[in-house]
Design a protein around this motif. Structure first.
Motif, PDB file in Angstrom:
ATOM      1  N   ILE A 173       3.492  -5.662   9.525  1.00  0.00           N
ATOM      2  CA  ILE A 173       3.660  -4.621   8.503  1.00  0.00           C
ATOM      3  C   ILE A 173       3.682  -5.233   7.102  1.00  0.00           C
ATOM      4  O   ILE A 173       3.078  -4.696   6.157  1.00  0.00           O
ATOM      5  CB  ILE A 173       4.948  -3.807   8.779  1.00  0.00           C
ATOM      6  N   ASP A 174       4.349  -6.362   6.963  1.00  0.00           N
ATOM      7  CA  ASP A 174       4.395  -7.032   5.657  1.00  0.00           C
ATOM      8  C   ASP A 174       2.998  -7.462   5.203  1.00  0.00           C
ATOM      9  O   ASP A 174       2.637  -7.323   4.021  1.00  0.00           O
ATOM     10  CB  ASP A 174       5.323  -8.251   5.723  1.00  0.00           C
ATOM     11  N   ARG A 175       2.200  -7.982   6.141  1.00  0.00           N
ATOM     12  CA  ARG A 175       0.836  -8.422   5.786  1.00  0.00           C
ATOM     13  C   ARG A 175      -0.019  -7.241   5.344  1.00  0.00           C
ATOM     14  O   ARG A 175      -0.767  -7.331   4.367  1.00  0.00           O
ATOM     15  CB  ARG A 175       0.180  -9.130   6.975  1.00  0.00           C
ATOM     16  N   LEU A 176       0.083  -6.143   6.062  1.00  0.00           N
ATOM     17  CA  LEU A 176      -0.696  -4.955   5.698  1.00  0.00           C
ATOM     18  C   LEU A 176      -0.266  -4.425   4.329  1.00  0.00           C
ATOM     19  O   LEU A 176      -1.096  -4.018   3.510  1.00  0.00           O
ATOM     20  CB  LEU A 176      -0.527  -3.878   6.770  1.00  0.00           C
ATOM     21  N   THR A 177       1.039  -4.447   4.088  1.00  0.00           N
ATOM     22  CA  THR A 177       1.557  -3.967   2.803  1.00  0.00           C
ATOM     23  C   THR A 177       1.092  -4.853   1.654  1.00  0.00           C
ATOM     24  O   THR A 177       0.766  -4.367   0.560  1.00  0.00           O
ATOM     25  CB  THR A 177       3.096  -3.912   2.844  1.00  0.00           C
ATOM     26  N   GLU A 178       1.057  -6.164   1.909  1.00  0.00           N
ATOM     27  CA  GLU A 178       0.584  -7.106   0.881  1.00  0.00           C
ATOM     28  C   GLU A 178      -0.862  -6.824   0.495  1.00  0.00           C
ATOM     29  O   GLU A 178      -1.284  -7.138  -0.626  1.00  0.00           O
ATOM     30  CB  GLU A 178       0.708  -8.540   1.400  1.00  0.00           C
ATOM     31  N   HIS A 179      -1.632  -6.234   1.425  1.00  0.00           N
ATOM     32  CA  HIS A 179      -3.029  -5.897   1.139  1.00  0.00           C
ATOM     33  C   HIS A 179      -3.165  -4.452   0.659  1.00  0.00           C
ATOM     34  O   HIS A 179      -4.233  -3.834   0.788  1.00  0.00           O
ATOM     35  CB  HIS A 179      -3.893  -6.122   2.382  1.00  0.00           C
ATOM     36  N   ASN A 180      -2.066  -3.916   0.136  1.00  0.00           N
ATOM     37  CA  ASN A 180      -2.064  -2.584  -0.491  1.00  0.00           C
ATOM     38  C   ASN A 180      -2.400  -1.455   0.482  1.00  0.00           C
ATOM     39  O   ASN A 180      -2.984  -0.439   0.095  1.00  0.00           O
ATOM     40  CB  ASN A 180      -3.023  -2.552  -1.689  1.00  0.00           C
ATOM     41  N   LEU A 181      -2.045  -1.637   1.752  1.00  0.00           N
ATOM     42  CA  LEU A 181      -2.221  -0.573   2.743  1.00  0.00           C
ATOM     43  C   LEU A 181      -0.871   0.083   3.014  1.00  0.00           C
ATOM     44  O   LEU A 181       0.142  -0.593   3.192  1.00  0.00           O
ATOM     45  CB  LEU A 181      -2.806  -1.137   4.050  1.00  0.00           C
ATOM     46  N   ASN A 182      -0.879   1.389   3.048  1.00  0.00           N
ATOM     47  CA  ASN A 182       0.342   2.161   3.299  1.00  0.00           C
ATOM     48  C   ASN A 182       0.600   2.212   4.799  1.00  0.00           C
ATOM     49  O   ASN A 182      -0.220   2.732   5.556  1.00  0.00           O
ATOM     50  CB  ASN A 182       0.173   3.579   2.731  1.00  0.00           C
ATOM     51  N   VAL A 183       1.748   1.679   5.258  1.00  0.00           N
ATOM     52  CA  VAL A 183       2.062   1.574   6.686  1.00  0.00           C
ATOM     53  C   VAL A 183       3.364   2.301   6.993  1.00  0.00           C
ATOM     54  O   VAL A 183       4.351   2.169   6.263  1.00  0.00           O
ATOM     55  CB  VAL A 183       2.201   0.101   7.133  1.00  0.00           C
TER      56      VAL A 183
END
Length: 503
Positions: free
Chosen positions: A385-395
């Motif tokens: 989840i942290d990696r996805l958030t770092e790439h500006n994706l809403n999770v």
């Protein structure tokens, strides 16, 4: 105390019951670094410990009482215990069961010669009717848990465990009405006062836990149906008093944790437990994981029963991975552009995808429902989840979202433009006419905009329903009146993020 110990030592159970084995759960013991033992009450003739208390109670009846026959209310295991006891002692038995009782248990009682009466939609309905018949027909009522003879019969399990493994640090015991834990706790504390007695209840049916915390018996407004063997709204008077004296702690476990425990039991013993039967193992796992320095070297649990409908295993298997924290369910918003899906896969890395649901919604943004296999539990999920958030994706993490697990994962298909839509998750009794009753009560007042049902092999069907209900029908109380008249358990899901994202 001394009188109950005497009653346990002299309890008449072995005419029909077995002294069951205590198995070492070697795989789980190695995993949790503690010797874990399982009392195999699933090996009793009725596949449940309930035969002990039922037989001990009925055996003590006078000749006059036996001639009048016995009656009980039950949706399952206690009914089979009474039926088998009646057959062995040649006593007429009547079992009152709710209409929703599983055919497996109804047929088992009839095959043992019991007169089965199906009455009412709930156990409370059946219980009240059984009491009425007991008074009007003069039959002896055999209570499923709040009877000292029943408690003494169940207490023989404690004696056997102490004979088999006297050096236990703790015993984890499933809790419904309290008959099992009351009997076992009283005996074990008499023999080994330093052995901890820890009860385990489902989160959605924790009547003993809340009662002990409040210092008085508390009746729950509703109980969950998954662990139906322990779905008791109000614990017994006698069992509550004994638990106050002899039980050290009550912990609760989730449905997913129960499913994972059922898998652990199968992997270690090849036994198929019913959900309530796996409570002790689920409790052991949760307790040892949350208290790694508790100092326990030897603990035991009681596999209290194995009366499970086979078609229910589909639901159990589906939830097991989540219960073991080996799967994560997430909702992710990605750009609705070519290559965005590949970018998403690159971010999560070489992980197995267990599920992927998507339907085109709008030209700017795609909302995907994803299941991911985990090898390192919640820590790995947090990292993803942290990696996805770092790439500006809403999770959004949906791993603990009940509606998402029961319904959304099976019906993702895009949003509909529906005005005044409100979403509710109902429990329908699994009996003919349940849907008709819903529709008759609805009486065409509001349009149904969504309907999803899957059979999970339990006494209740989980149904997700959307209805177009204008604001004025909420404020004037007419919609609440409909819900009250219907009388089905329900959850309001209008603020559930899964609803807003996918439906």
């Amino acid at each position: 105390m001394n009188s109950l110990i005497r009653d346990i030592l002299s309890a008449r159970v072995y005419d029909v019951a077995k002294n069951t084995q205590l198995d070492n759960l070697y795989l789980l013991s190695r995993q949790l670094k503690c010797n874990i033992w399982l009392k195999r009450e699933d090996l009793q003739p009725i596949f449940s410990f309930k035969i002990r208390g039922a037989f001990n109670r009925i055996f003590q009846l006078s000749e006059e009482e036996r001639a009048c026959g016995v009656i009980c209310a039950s949706a399952g295991n206690h009914a089979q215990g009474v039926a088998l006891s009646g057959r062995y002692l040649k006593i007429d038995t009547t079992i009152v069961m709710p209409v929703s009782a599983p055919d497996l248990k109804v047929n088992a009682c009839r095959e043992m010669g019991a007169n089965v009466i199906l009455h009412g939609n709930t156990f409370d309905d059946a219980y009240d009717h059984a009491l009425y018949l007991s008074k009007t027909e003069g039959k002896c009522f055999v209570h499923p848990f709040d009877d000292l003879a029943v408690i003494a019969g169940q207490g023989t399990i404690g004696k056997e465990i102490m004979d088999q493994k006297p050096d236990l640090d703790a015993i984890f015991i499933p809790v419904g009405g309290g008959g099992l834990i009351a009997g076992v706790a009283a005996f074990v504390k008499f023999i080994a006062p330093n052995c901890k007695i820890i009860g385990v209840e489902p989160e959605e049916s924790a009547s003993m836990k809340v009662s002990l915390e409040e210092g008085k018996r508390i009746k729950l407004n509703q109980v969950g149906s998954f662990a139906d063997g322990t779905a008791v709204k109000l614990v017994g008077e006698k069992t509550f008093e004994l638990c106050q004296q002899y039980v050290d702690e009550i912990i609760t476990v989730s449905t997913d944790e129960l499913c994972a425990a059922m898998k652990d039991i199968f992997n270690n013993t090849r036994a198929l437990s019913e959900p309530s039967g796996a409570l002790s193992v689920a409790g052991i796992k949760k307790y040892l994981q949350e208290n790694p320095h508790c100092g326990f070297k030897n603990v035991a649990g009681i596999l209290s029963g194995a009366n499970i409908n086979f078609d229910r295993l589909r639901h159990v298997a589906e939830r097991t991975e989540l219960g073991e924290r080996n799967e994560a369910l997430i909702a992710v918003k990605i750009p609705e552009t070519p290559g965005s899906f590949q970018n998403f896969i690159n971010i999560i890395g070489k992980r197995s995808i267990t599920e992927f649901n998507y339907r085109y919604s709008n030209p700017q943004e795609a909302v995907i429902f994803v299941g991911l296999q985990l090898t390192q539990g919640d820590d790995e999920k947090t990292h993803i989840i942290d990696r996805l958030t770092e790439h500006n994706l809403n999770v959004i993490d949906l791993s603990d979202n009940e509606m998402a697990k029961l319904h959304i994962r099976h019906m993702v298909g895009g949003k509909a433009n529906v005005s005044d839509e409100r979403l509710f998750r109902f429990e329908f009794p699994e009996r003919p006419g349940a849907l008709l009753q819903f529709l008759s009560t609805l009486a065409g007042r509001w349009n149904i905009s969504l309907f999803h049902y899957r059979n999970h092999g339990s006494d209740y069907g989980r149904v997700l329903i959307g209805m177009q209900v204008p604001d004025e029908n909420i404020t004037d109380g007419s919609f609440q009146s409909f819900l009250d008249e219907l009388g089905y358990n329900f959850e309001d899901e209008n603020d559930n993020p899964a609803f807003k994202l996918f439906l």
